[in-house]
Design a protein around this motif. Sequence first.
Motif, mmCIF file in Angstrom:
data_model
loop_
_atom_site.group_PDB
_atom_site.id
_atom_site.type_symbol
_atom_site.label_atom_id
_atom_site.label_comp_id
_atom_site.label_asym_id
_atom_site.label_seq_id
_atom_site.Cartn_x
_atom_site.Cartn_y
_atom_site.Cartn_z
ATOM 1 N N ALA A 1 9.406 -30.583 27.386
ATOM 2 C CA ALA A 1 10.240 -29.257 27.119
ATOM 3 C C ALA A 1 10.341 -28.811 25.802
ATOM 4 C CB ALA A 1 11.727 -29.511 27.753
ATOM 5 N N SER A 2 11.028 -27.561 25.587
ATOM 6 C CA SER A 2 11.240 -27.164 24.312
ATOM 7 C C SER A 2 12.559 -26.760 23.834
ATOM 8 C CB SER A 2 10.367 -25.548 24.308
ATOM 9 O OG SER A 2 10.349 -25.251 23.114
ATOM 10 N N GLY B 1 7.195 -23.484 27.146
ATOM 11 C CA GLY B 1 6.461 -22.210 27.045
ATOM 12 C C GLY B 1 7.443 -21.019 27.703
ATOM 13 N N TRP B 2 8.756 -21.433 27.830
ATOM 14 C CA TRP B 2 9.811 -20.360 28.343
ATOM 15 C C TRP B 2 9.706 -19.046 27.350
ATOM 16 C CZ3 TRP B 2 14.857 -19.019 26.967
ATOM 17 C CH2 TRP B 2 15.789 -18.406 28.039
ATOM 18 N N GLY C 1 12.264 -19.036 20.130
ATOM 19 C CA GLY C 1 11.929 -19.883 21.383
ATOM 20 C C GLY C 1 10.464 -20.833 21.303
ATOM 21 N N PRO C 2 10.020 -20.830 22.639
ATOM 22 C CA PRO C 2 8.883 -21.696 22.694
ATOM 23 C C PRO C 2 7.648 -20.949 22.072
ATOM 24 C CG PRO C 2 10.103 -22.125 24.459
ATOM 25 C CD PRO C 2 10.877 -21.278 23.694
ATOM 26 N N PRO C 3 7.490 -19.750 22.265
ATOM 27 C CA PRO C 3 6.119 -19.076 21.685
ATOM 28 C C PRO C 3 6.457 -19.061 20.140
ATOM 29 C CG PRO C 3 7.268 -17.651 23.327
ATOM 30 C CD PRO C 3 8.179 -18.856 23.339
ATOM 31 N N GLY D 1 3.208 -25.612 23.327
ATOM 32 C CA GLY D 1 4.142 -25.021 24.340
ATOM 33 C C GLY D 1 5.443 -25.131 23.904
ATOM 34 N N GLY D 2 5.851 -25.139 22.429
ATOM 35 C CA GLY D 2 7.134 -25.330 21.957
ATOM 36 C C GLY D 2 7.860 -26.538 22.007
#
Length: 471
Positions: free
Chosen positions: A282-283, A364-365, A395-397, A408-409
């Motif tokens: 997760a990110s 990736g959110w 955020g992730p990006p 994907g962060g």
Amino acid sequence: MTSMLDAVVVGAGPNGLTAAVELARRGFSVAVFEAADTVGGGARTEELTLPGFRHDPCSAVHPLGMGSPVFGTMPLGRYGLEWLHPELPMAHPFDDGTAAVLSRSVAETAASFGPRDAGAYRRLVAPFLGKWDTLARDFMSLPLTALPRDPVTLARFGLAGLPPSTWLARRFHDEKARALFAGLVGHVIAPLNGLATGAVGLIFALAAHAGGWPLPRGGSQSISDALAEYLRDLGGSVHTGYEVKRLDELPPARAYVFDTSPTALARIAGLGRVYDGYRYGASVFKIDYALDGPVPWTAEDPRRAGTVQIGPTSGEIGTALRLVAAGHPPATPFLITAQPSLVDPSRAPEGKHVFWAYGHVPSGWQGDLTDAVERQLERFAPGFRDRVLARATAGPPELAARNPNYVGGDIACGAASGLQLLLRPKISLSPYTTPHPAVFICSSATPPGPGVHGMSGHNAAKAVWRRLREV
Ligand SMILES: Cc1cc2nc3c(=O)[nH]c(=O)nc-3n(C[C@H](O)[C@H](O)[C@H](O)COP(=O)(O)OP(=O)(O)OC[C@H]3O[C@@H](n4cnc5c(N)ncnc54)[C@H](O)[C@@H]3O)c2cc1C
């Protein structure tokens, strides 16, 4: 004609720089190539919001840096690194206006958990007090890249820490200790019931009692700059603004050491599918704030703490972590926040503050967590929003775009769950070597994993110097 270097390091994050220093101080010639325009990777400081506000986009607080066995052998103070200690390493506020604390003092910490859990906490940490130096070295050298110096304490630590943190939390009756401990596990973004998550919580608690949770004066860039300056004094060179795409474009060297993701390494060095089984996790959604004054916490303790964890029950924290692992953004995120300018006025104009916060989000959110984060902050610090002068969000990006290691962060460069928490990037007794005899990996995708401690770099360098001395 260029002569053959002993080692080229790809990536100037804390692990790449540490690997380079460790080789250079043993007499090997080393050059580092870094894609970004400045060194540091996840340990950097930038004016992200307004002039004079110096933010840490990534790491801010350094229990593992302060307690790092390898940093402890380097004269980094001579190169400007100075650890600043907040009055309290960490505070964890609750809805009723009280807070539990992680203090350098075991007694103060235990007392903050209330009478029913104070004894259980003291008993949990007692076997390890005064043993940080050997325990950290032994734990951070797993899987056995060095023989344990104190195998009995390491085994005891394993017995306490290998089961899921939810087992360890059963020692406590009340939410104060449980929530604080769950929050500690949340620092590695692993669901609370994962293998060895107890060890994660325990190591952060023990680090606080051994050396504190300090912040470097000037921001985490100071750690990276000190490592890079030391490397230059040892004769190593650092080349920034150079993204390595293929092994054969690098200067000829006897060894190549990658401070990159396993995926990038496989692509750049042509290693095929060797890391195909490696999982990314997760990110986070990171917010750096410029504030008009300190955070108006309701409870007293967070006002004097370097780090503040936001998640009033272990259930709420566990739900947030579980949702994120399953691919859903949490409505009520668990937050880790830091208040660098409480201890370091150089970080913001007079009377103003920088404030650092993140909550977990799925890999990736692409959404915006700002509102959910600020609702949580307002819950424990009403009036917070009125102090905000500016904010920078990532955020992730955005995280992935800034540093290719955050696939994907994922700021841990690989999911810290299941066996991969300890055995990464593959199950092996020599995780730093690859199928290519001259290619090594030293990033946080290798043990002991994420954090600014340089121990992956140190362990990898050891594999490199052994190989270089063989041939
Ligand atoms: C939001 C956030 C908060 C964090 N908070 C903390 C904290 O408070 N305390 C803590 O200890 N840790 C924290 N961390 C984790 C910590 O930053 C990392 O674990 C640590 O930086 C990992 O070090 P590394 O050297 O393995 O990789 P990185 O620091 O990621 O460095 C890798 C470097 O390699 C470069 N690179 C990659 N590919 C190439 C290529 N092909 N060519 C050239 N260069 C390349 C990258 O640009 C980067 O500079 C945080 C991270 C984030 C993102």
